[in-house]
Design an enzyme around this catalytic site. Structure first.
Site, PDB file in Angstrom:
ATOM      1  N   ARG A 101       4.227  -8.540   3.665  1.00 44.69           N
ATOM      2  CA  ARG A 101       4.365  -8.534   5.106  1.00 44.69           C
ATOM      3  C   ARG A 101       2.981  -8.620   5.718  1.00 44.69           C
ATOM      4  NH1 ARG A 101       7.339  -3.732   8.265  1.00 44.69           N
ATOM      5  NH2 ARG A 101       5.512  -2.611   7.563  1.00 44.69           N
ATOM      6  N   THR A 105       1.254  -9.278  12.175  1.00 42.42           N
ATOM      7  CA  THR A 105       2.430  -9.895  12.813  1.00 42.42           C
ATOM      8  C   THR A 105       3.741  -9.315  12.310  1.00 42.42           C
ATOM      9  OG1 THR A 105       2.630 -11.587  11.100  1.00 42.42           O
ATOM     10  CG2 THR A 105       1.148 -12.071  12.951  1.00 42.42           C
ATOM     11  N   ASP A 197       4.251   3.905   2.359  1.00 43.86           N
ATOM     12  CA  ASP A 197       4.211   2.566   1.757  1.00 43.86           C
ATOM     13  C   ASP A 197       4.730   2.639   0.308  1.00 43.86           C
ATOM     14  OD1 ASP A 197       2.232  -0.244   2.183  1.00 43.86           O
ATOM     15  OD2 ASP A 197       3.160   0.229   0.255  1.00 43.86           O
ATOM     16  N   ASP A 200       2.328   1.041  -2.422  1.00 42.97           N
ATOM     17  CA  ASP A 200       1.130   1.861  -2.669  1.00 42.97           C
ATOM     18  C   ASP A 200       1.485   3.150  -3.397  1.00 42.97           C
ATOM     19  OD1 ASP A 200      -0.616   0.076  -1.547  1.00 42.97           O
ATOM     20  OD2 ASP A 200      -0.702   1.061   0.413  1.00 42.97           O
TER      21      ASP A 200
HETATM   22  C1  PRP Z   1       7.066  -3.757   1.857  1.00 37.73           C
HETATM   23  C2  PRP Z   1       8.433  -3.510   1.243  1.00 37.73           C
HETATM   24  C3  PRP Z   1       9.207  -4.721   1.682  1.00 37.73           C
HETATM   25  C4  PRP Z   1       8.644  -4.989   3.058  1.00 37.73           C
HETATM   26  C5  PRP Z   1       9.625  -4.473   4.070  1.00 37.73           C
HETATM   27  O1  PRP Z   1       6.339  -4.659   1.112  1.00 37.73           O
HETATM   28  O2  PRP Z   1       8.386  -3.337  -0.140  1.00 37.73           O
HETATM   29  O3  PRP Z   1       9.042  -5.838   0.828  1.00 37.73           O
HETATM   30  O4  PRP Z   1       7.403  -4.258   3.137  1.00 37.73           O
HETATM   31  O5  PRP Z   1       9.234  -4.818   5.344  1.00 37.73           O
HETATM   32  P1  PRP Z   1      10.076  -5.772   6.276  1.00 37.73           P
HETATM   33  O6  PRP Z   1      11.493  -5.383   6.154  1.00 37.73           O
HETATM   34  O7  PRP Z   1       9.520  -5.470   7.657  1.00 37.73           O
HETATM   35  O8  PRP Z   1       9.822  -7.186   5.881  1.00 37.73           O
HETATM   36  P2  PRP Z   1       4.788  -4.960   1.420  1.00 37.73           P
HETATM   37  O9  PRP Z   1       4.648  -6.023   2.453  1.00 37.73           O
HETATM   38  O10 PRP Z   1       4.088  -3.673   1.732  1.00 37.73           O
HETATM   39  O11 PRP Z   1       4.276  -5.587   0.075  1.00 37.73           O
HETATM   40  P3  PRP Z   1       3.931  -4.874  -1.329  1.00 37.73           P
HETATM   41  O12 PRP Z   1       5.219  -4.361  -1.910  1.00 37.73           O
HETATM   42  O13 PRP Z   1       3.352  -5.984  -2.142  1.00 37.73           O
HETATM   43  O14 PRP Z   1       2.947  -3.773  -1.069  1.00 37.73           O
HETATM   44  N1  URA Z   2       7.163  -1.150   3.837  1.00 36.25           N
HETATM   45  C1  URA Z   2       6.994   0.079   3.290  1.00 36.25           C
HETATM   46  O1  URA Z   2       6.558   0.198   2.138  1.00 36.25           O
HETATM   47  N2  URA Z   2       7.282   1.144   4.048  1.00 36.25           N
HETATM   48  C2  URA Z   2       7.757   1.049   5.303  1.00 36.25           C
HETATM   49  O2  URA Z   2       8.017   2.087   5.940  1.00 36.25           O
HETATM   50  C3  URA Z   2       7.930  -0.231   5.853  1.00 36.25           C
HETATM   51  C4  URA Z   2       7.636  -1.323   5.084  1.00 36.25           C
END
Ligand code: PRP
Ligand code: URA
Length: 206
Positions: A101, A105, A197, A200
């Site tokens: 994400r 944005t 997160d 993380d």
């Molecule tokens: C997080 C989560 C989803 C997304 C959800 O991933 O694991 O994939 O955000 O958000 P949304 O519903 O608003 O699209 P992230 O972008 O943090 O990526 P990562 O798992 O690689 O850290």
């Molecule tokens: N992605 C995450 O990992 N946590 C949130 O709360 C939203 C998006």
């Protein structure tokens, strides 16, 4: 269809998962355990066929899964849900999709998949612990449909109402199974109360 677990075991494990004191080793364990419990619910309507087997006593008509299941984790955070589910469905295929994400944005950025020319699965279980705006999951569903998958179910741990509404509007045919539906998204797109997160916290990169 939206399914929110009411199971006491799920609620108990979710409380530990959410706690900011929970360290990555236990966090990863819980993502798998809750994921497996949600998988159990999400698979409750999969088709079976009758087979005849030999018990030590006699021939017996029993049931076996009659559908090819694909586990589709969204990188990174969905990875933590795979192993525990794969133990329950050992002949499932695992297809990875990469999505992050954009922090400014909140729009999803698709960066990886390696699908075959033709789909090889009947049902895709799309895995991601967090359904926030719903943008990432909806974009992955777009890609799975483009690949040709006929049936898609989303399995998550925590969803925001905003993400559920977005998925239902864009992909009303995709059933959603989550451990909890939380209150709302905050101003930077995080689920409240949520767990922070999910990527993380699993991978120790906070
Ligand atoms: C997080 C989560 C989803 C997304 C959800 O991933 O694991 O994939 O955000 O958000 P949304 O519903 O608003 O699209 P992230 O972008 O943090 O990526 P990562 O798992 O690689 O850290
Ligand atoms: N992605 C995450 O990992 N946590 C949130 O709360 C939203 C998006």
């Amino acid at each position: 269809m939206v399914y929110e677990s009411q199971h006491p075991l799920v609620k108990h494990k979710l409380a530990i998962l959410r706690d900011k004191a929970t360290q990555p080793i236990q966090f990863r364990q819980l993502v798998g355990e809750i994921g497996a419990l949600m998988c159990y619910e999400a698979c409750s309507d999969l088709p079976t066929r009758t087979i005849t087997i030999e018990t030590p006593m006699e021939s017996s008509e029993q049931q076996e899964l009659d559908t090819k299941v694909g586990l589709v984790p969204i990188l990174r955070a969905g990875l933590g849900m795979v192993d525990a589910m794969w133990q329950m469905i050992p002949n499932a295929e695992v297809w990875h999709v990469g999505m992050y994400r954009d922090e400014e944005t909140l729009q999803p950025v698709y960066y990886y998949d390696k699908f075959s020319a033709e789909p090889t699965i009947d049902v895709a279980l799309l895995l991601d612990p967090m359904l926030a705006t719903g943008g990432s999951a909806a974009a992955c569903v777009d890609r799975l449909k483009q690949w040709g998958v006929k049936r898609i179910k989303f399995i998550g741990l925590i969803a925001a109402p905003e993400g559920i509404a977005a998925m239902q509007s864009l992909h009303p045919d995709v059933d959603i199974y989550v451990a909890a539906i939380d209150s709302h998204l905050n101003s930077i797109g995080y689920i409240v109360p949520g767990l922070g997160d999910a990527g993380d916290r699993q991978f120790g990169t906070a």
